[in-house]
Design a protein around this motif. Structure first.
Motif, PDB file in Angstrom:
ATOM      1  N   LEU A 194       0.832  -1.198   0.000  1.00 18.39           N
ATOM      2  CA  LEU A 194       0.000   0.000   0.000  1.00 18.39           C
ATOM      3  C   LEU A 194       0.873   1.257   0.000  1.00 18.39           C
ATOM      4  N   LEU A 195       1.984   1.204   0.734  1.00 21.98           N
ATOM      5  CA  LEU A 195       2.892   2.339   0.800  1.00 21.98           C
ATOM      6  C   LEU A 195       3.686   2.522  -0.496  1.00 21.98           C
ATOM      7  N   LEU A 196       3.732   1.475  -1.323  1.00 20.18           N
ATOM      8  CA  LEU A 196       4.432   1.531  -2.616  1.00 20.18           C
ATOM      9  C   LEU A 196       3.458   1.611  -3.793  1.00 20.18           C
ATOM     10  N   GLN A 197       2.175   1.797  -3.504  1.00 22.43           N
ATOM     11  CA  GLN A 197       1.170   1.754  -4.569  1.00 22.43           C
ATOM     12  C   GLN A 197       1.420   2.794  -5.654  1.00 22.43           C
ATOM     13  N   HIS A 198       2.028   3.922  -5.300  1.00 23.83           N
ATOM     14  CA  HIS A 198       2.311   4.962  -6.286  1.00 23.83           C
ATOM     15  C   HIS A 198       3.271   4.487  -7.367  1.00 23.83           C
ATOM     16  N   ARG A 199       3.997   3.385  -7.124  1.00 26.29           N
ATOM     17  CA  ARG A 199       4.974   2.891  -8.092  1.00 26.29           C
ATOM     18  C   ARG A 199       4.341   1.959  -9.132  1.00 26.29           C
ATOM     19  N   GLY A 200       3.086   1.585  -8.949  1.00 24.25           N
ATOM     20  CA  GLY A 200       2.436   0.725  -9.932  1.00 24.25           C
ATOM     21  C   GLY A 200       1.007   0.433  -9.555  1.00 24.25           C
ATOM     22  N   GLN A 201       0.099   0.603 -10.503  1.00 24.11           N
ATOM     23  CA  GLN A 201      -1.318   0.367 -10.250  1.00 24.11           C
ATOM     24  C   GLN A 201      -1.919  -0.686 -11.175  1.00 24.11           C
ATOM     25  N   ASP A 202      -1.079  -1.302 -12.010  1.00 23.08           N
ATOM     26  CA  ASP A 202      -1.598  -2.255 -12.991  1.00 23.08           C
ATOM     27  C   ASP A 202      -1.904  -3.610 -12.371  1.00 23.08           C
ATOM     28  N   ALA A 203      -1.033  -4.095 -11.492  1.00 20.04           N
ATOM     29  CA  ALA A 203      -1.211  -5.417 -10.894  1.00 20.04           C
ATOM     30  C   ALA A 203      -0.493  -5.465  -9.560  1.00 20.04           C
ATOM     31  N   ALA A 204      -0.857  -6.452  -8.750  1.00 20.08           N
ATOM     32  CA  ALA A 204      -0.220  -6.636  -7.447  1.00 20.08           C
ATOM     33  C   ALA A 204      -0.136  -8.119  -7.149  1.00 20.08           C
ATOM     34  N   GLY A 205       0.882  -8.500  -6.390  1.00 21.32           N
ATOM     35  CA  GLY A 205       1.034  -9.911  -6.041  1.00 21.32           C
ATOM     36  C   GLY A 205       1.812 -10.089  -4.752  1.00 21.32           C
ATOM     37  N   ILE A 206       1.485 -11.157  -4.023  1.00 21.76           N
ATOM     38  CA  ILE A 206       2.199 -11.537  -2.809  1.00 21.76           C
ATOM     39  C   ILE A 206       2.456 -13.030  -2.852  1.00 21.76           C
ATOM     40  N   VAL A 207       3.649 -13.436  -2.445  1.00 24.48           N
ATOM     41  CA  VAL A 207       3.940 -14.851  -2.228  1.00 24.48           C
ATOM     42  C   VAL A 207       4.532 -14.989  -0.834  1.00 24.48           C
ATOM     43  N   THR A 208       4.096 -16.008  -0.093  1.00 22.16           N
ATOM     44  CA  THR A 208       4.656 -16.291   1.227  1.00 22.16           C
ATOM     45  C   THR A 208       5.199 -17.709   1.241  1.00 22.16           C
ATOM     46  N   GLN A 209       6.039 -17.976   2.228  1.00 23.44           N
ATOM     47  CA  GLN A 209       6.641 -19.301   2.353  1.00 23.44           C
ATOM     48  C   GLN A 209       6.418 -19.845   3.760  1.00 23.44           C
ATOM     49  N   GLU A 210       5.913 -21.059   3.837  1.00 18.48           N
ATOM     50  CA  GLU A 210       5.764 -21.783   5.102  1.00 18.48           C
ATOM     51  C   GLU A 210       6.428 -23.133   4.919  1.00 18.48           C
ATOM     52  N   GLY A 211       7.466 -23.405   5.730  1.00 23.49           N
ATOM     53  CA  GLY A 211       8.256 -24.598   5.481  1.00 23.49           C
ATOM     54  C   GLY A 211       8.978 -24.434   4.153  1.00 23.49           C
ATOM     55  N   LYS A 250       7.123 -24.648   1.287  1.00 24.70           N
ATOM     56  CA  LYS A 250       6.018 -24.480   0.342  1.00 24.70           C
ATOM     57  C   LYS A 250       5.695 -22.999   0.153  1.00 24.70           C
ATOM     58  N   PHE A 251       5.460 -22.626  -1.120  1.00 22.30           N
ATOM     59  CA  PHE A 251       5.068 -21.259  -1.455  1.00 22.30           C
ATOM     60  C   PHE A 251       3.556 -21.152  -1.585  1.00 22.30           C
ATOM     61  N   PHE A 252       3.032 -19.995  -1.192  1.00 18.47           N
ATOM     62  CA  PHE A 252       1.610 -19.679  -1.361  1.00 18.47           C
ATOM     63  C   PHE A 252       1.532 -18.321  -2.056  1.00 18.47           C
ATOM     64  N   MET A 253       0.810 -18.259  -3.164  1.00 20.88           N
ATOM     65  CA  MET A 253       0.836 -17.057  -3.994  1.00 20.88           C
ATOM     66  C   MET A 253      -0.564 -16.606  -4.381  1.00 20.88           C
ATOM     67  N   HIS A 254      -0.732 -15.292  -4.414  1.00 24.20           N
ATOM     68  CA  HIS A 254      -1.927 -14.705  -5.022  1.00 24.20           C
ATOM     69  C   HIS A 254      -1.511 -13.436  -5.740  1.00 24.20           C
ATOM     70  N   LYS A 255      -1.930 -13.296  -6.989  1.00 21.40           N
ATOM     71  CA  LYS A 255      -1.630 -12.102  -7.776  1.00 21.40           C
ATOM     72  C   LYS A 255      -2.739 -11.895  -8.786  1.00 21.40           C
ATOM     73  N   ALA A 256      -2.949 -10.637  -9.155  1.00 23.63           N
ATOM     74  CA  ALA A 256      -3.994 -10.314 -10.129  1.00 23.63           C
ATOM     75  C   ALA A 256      -3.810  -8.876 -10.582  1.00 23.63           C
ATOM     76  N   ARG A 257      -4.496  -8.499 -11.635  1.00 24.54           N
ATOM     77  CA  ARG A 257      -4.486  -7.120 -12.090  1.00 24.54           C
ATOM     78  C   ARG A 257      -5.301  -6.275 -11.132  1.00 24.54           C
ATOM     79  N   GLY A 258      -4.867  -5.035 -10.956  1.00 25.39           N
ATOM     80  CA  GLY A 258      -5.620  -4.111 -10.120  1.00 25.39           C
ATOM     81  C   GLY A 258      -4.791  -3.534  -8.984  1.00 25.39           C
ATOM     82  N   MET A 259      -5.431  -2.684  -8.211  1.00 29.57           N
ATOM     83  CA  MET A 259      -4.800  -2.050  -7.058  1.00 29.57           C
ATOM     84  C   MET A 259      -4.727  -3.044  -5.901  1.00 29.57           C
ATOM     85  N   VAL A 260      -3.818  -2.772  -4.973  1.00 27.96           N
ATOM     86  CA  VAL A 260      -3.598  -3.684  -3.845  1.00 27.96           C
ATOM     87  C   VAL A 260      -4.901  -3.948  -3.097  1.00 27.96           C
ATOM     88  N   ARG A 261      -5.643  -2.895  -2.806  1.00 25.55           N
ATOM     89  CA  ARG A 261      -6.866  -3.055  -2.007  1.00 25.55           C
ATOM     90  C   ARG A 261      -7.925  -3.884  -2.724  1.00 25.55           C
TER      91      ARG A 261
END
Length: 502
Positions: A22-39, A41-52
């Motif tokens: 959200l604090l970096l949203q000014h750097r790009g508004q086309d798409a957003a994505g997050i990946v996390t790691q547990e053990g 294994k990766f878990f990912m969600h990404k799509a076009r649009g603003m973070v919110r």
């Protein structure tokens, strides 16, 4: 022009990464994505649009783990309409690697051929970030030779990446089970900084504001050519991996891209813009006597510090004459230029009393295509201004940018092949004043003597990587993002919903 973040912590990081994006949203508004790691294994969600809009409660719950990456994207290569090109990118071998990237590779086509013909690796999109990930993965596989990965292997792989890759790149990657890797190109064109929190989490991000806004203390910037490896327990190893390196950060970060409350490579963005206003004042005096100016009015948002300093230097009133509607997004399909003009006026409105009967000096951060500037000058006249002067805190933009800013082609730039007087006539201003290139470099560089120079190719035509010819520019322009939806799109900076995070 993207924003990236990476975190290693002892606690869940999904909310932390979301807040940083959200604090970096000014750097790009086309798409957003997050990946996390547990053990492992990766878990990912990404799509076009603003973070919110991309992340809902159900998406956040599906992102467990104590380390992860995030990116907000403003595409400069490939297809803006392709959901597949949203980041992070993932490869399963070796070890499993996910990566986010800010920048633009200038030899992506050559690398894509090498990956297919020599490295036997497959890329599935037109994104140069996917190319970079596969080059990194190939070099990690070569360095580790099938054995468990060591930090020496990681740094050897980054050295090999620097030897193969050209262009600009700030990279953060997660290697499953081993840790987080971050590195920067040998010129440090795109920004990347490092910080820690009181609970010992480690964060790397494009701008210091992402660290400070998530209660991390800025420790330092990642040096040009340097690689930083963060182990799962938070231990940090860092090593210079480039044969030679020089600090040449992108000048356009200070002109427009970055938030004013960020500090990048030891330079306060806000102070840089104040300094630009001070040097611009000297240029104004040589063109328009201050006695012929009644008020200084900024074009929102990022020109405000320059305009304030200019007004103070000239002893003239500073006034807010334009109000920006933050809640009008991009207008994607507009049938004609008349509709485009309406779109600009929807995004910006005048306060009539600040213009009526006055001689006003409008201050903008830069002038790229000139279409928005022309419309803004006319808006000031329609509001009753008797004289409308226009000053740009940046020099004329005469050349395309190839390092990760979505600049138009040479032919679309209003300053390409035109004199200042020709530009003034086209825009319709009574006077047009530009910043001087060398004065800008000097005044911004004076804030940190450790900066050796600036990547300012869009102003001076000097490409610091030394591999850019006219033919290369044409090839890179051919790869600029485009889609059927782009026809008639308002791509002015006013189309960004919250340009500098203000």
């Amino acid at each position: 022009m993207c924003g990236i973040v990476g975190v290693v912590s002892a606690h869940p990081v999904n909310q932390l990464i979301y807040d940083a994006l959200l604090l970096l949203q000014h750097r790009g508004q086309d798409a957003a994505g997050i990946v996390t790691q547990e053990g492992r294994k990766f878990f990912m969600h990404k799509a076009r649009g603003m973070v919110r809009d991309v992340f809902r409660t159900r998406n956040m719950r599906a992102l467990p783990g104590s380390s992860g990456l995030g990116q907000v994207r403003y595409p400069t290569a490939g297809s803006a309409s392709s959901e597949e090109e949203a980041q992070p990118f993932y490869v399963n071998a070796p070890f499993g690697i996910v990566m986010v990237h800010n920048g633009n590779l200038t030899n992506a086509r050559q690398l894509r051929r090498e990956l297919a013909d020599t490295d036997h690796r497959h890329t599935n999109t037109e994104s140069d970030s996917e190319v970079l990930l596969n080059v990194l993965a190939h070099e990690i596989a070569r360095a580790s030779r099938g054995a468990p990965l060591t930090s020496d292997d990681v740094f050897a792989a980054v050295r090999a990446v620097h030897q193969r890759v050209r262009g600009s790149y700030a990279v953060i990657a997660l290697i499953a089970g081993y840790g987080l890797l971050a590195f920067r190109d040998p010129f440090g064109i795109r920004p990347l900084c490092l910080g820690r929190s009181s609970d010992a989490s480690v964060m790397l991000a494009s701008e210091s504001v992402a660290l400070e806004g998530t209660l991390h203390q800025l420790e330092r910037d990642v040096a040009p050519g340097e690689a930083v490896f963060v182990h799962p327990d938070g231990r940090i190893e860092a090593r210079q991996c480039a044969a030679s390196s020089q600090l040449y950060p992108c000048m356009f970060e200070y002109v427009y891209l970055a938030r004013p409350d960020s500090v990048m490579d030891g330079i306060s963005v806000y102070q840089a813009r104040l300094n630009m206003g001070e040097t611009l004042a000297k240029r104004v005096v040589s063109t328009v006597p201050p006695s012929e100016i009644d008020a200084i009015i900024p074009v929102p948002e990022s020109s405000r510090p320059s305009a304030m300093q200019l007004a103070q230097k000239l002893g003239l009133p500073y006034r807010e004459g334009f109000v920006k509607n933050r809640y009008v997004g991009r207008t994607f399909i507009m049938p004609g230029q008349a509709t485009r003009k309406k779109s600009v006026r929807q995004k910006l409105n005048t306060i009539g009393s600040e213009f009526k009967g006055r001689r006003v000096l409008l201050v903008d951060d830069s002038i790229v295509r000139g279409t928005t500037s022309r419309e803004i000058v006319q808006m000031a006249r329609d509001a009753g201004a008797t004289k409308v002067y226009l000053a740009s805190a940046a020099p004329p933009v005469r050349h395309p940018n190839v390092y990760g800013i979505d600049m138009p082609t040479r032919e679309e730039l209003i300053a390409h092949g035109r004199s200042v007087e020709e530009i003034r006539q086209w825009i319709g201003a009574d006077a047009l004043i530009y910043q001087d290139v060398q004065a800008m470099k000097h005044t911004v560089g004076s804030i940190n003597a450790q900066v050796q120079g600036f990547e300012a190719s869009c102003f001076d035509g000097c490409y610091v990587t030394g591999d850019i010819s006219d033919e290369a520019v044409m090839a890179l322009n051919a790869g600029r993002n485009h889609s059927a939806d782009d026809e008639g799109e308002d791509t002015s900076r006013l189309s960004l919903p919250n340009a500098d995070g203000a």
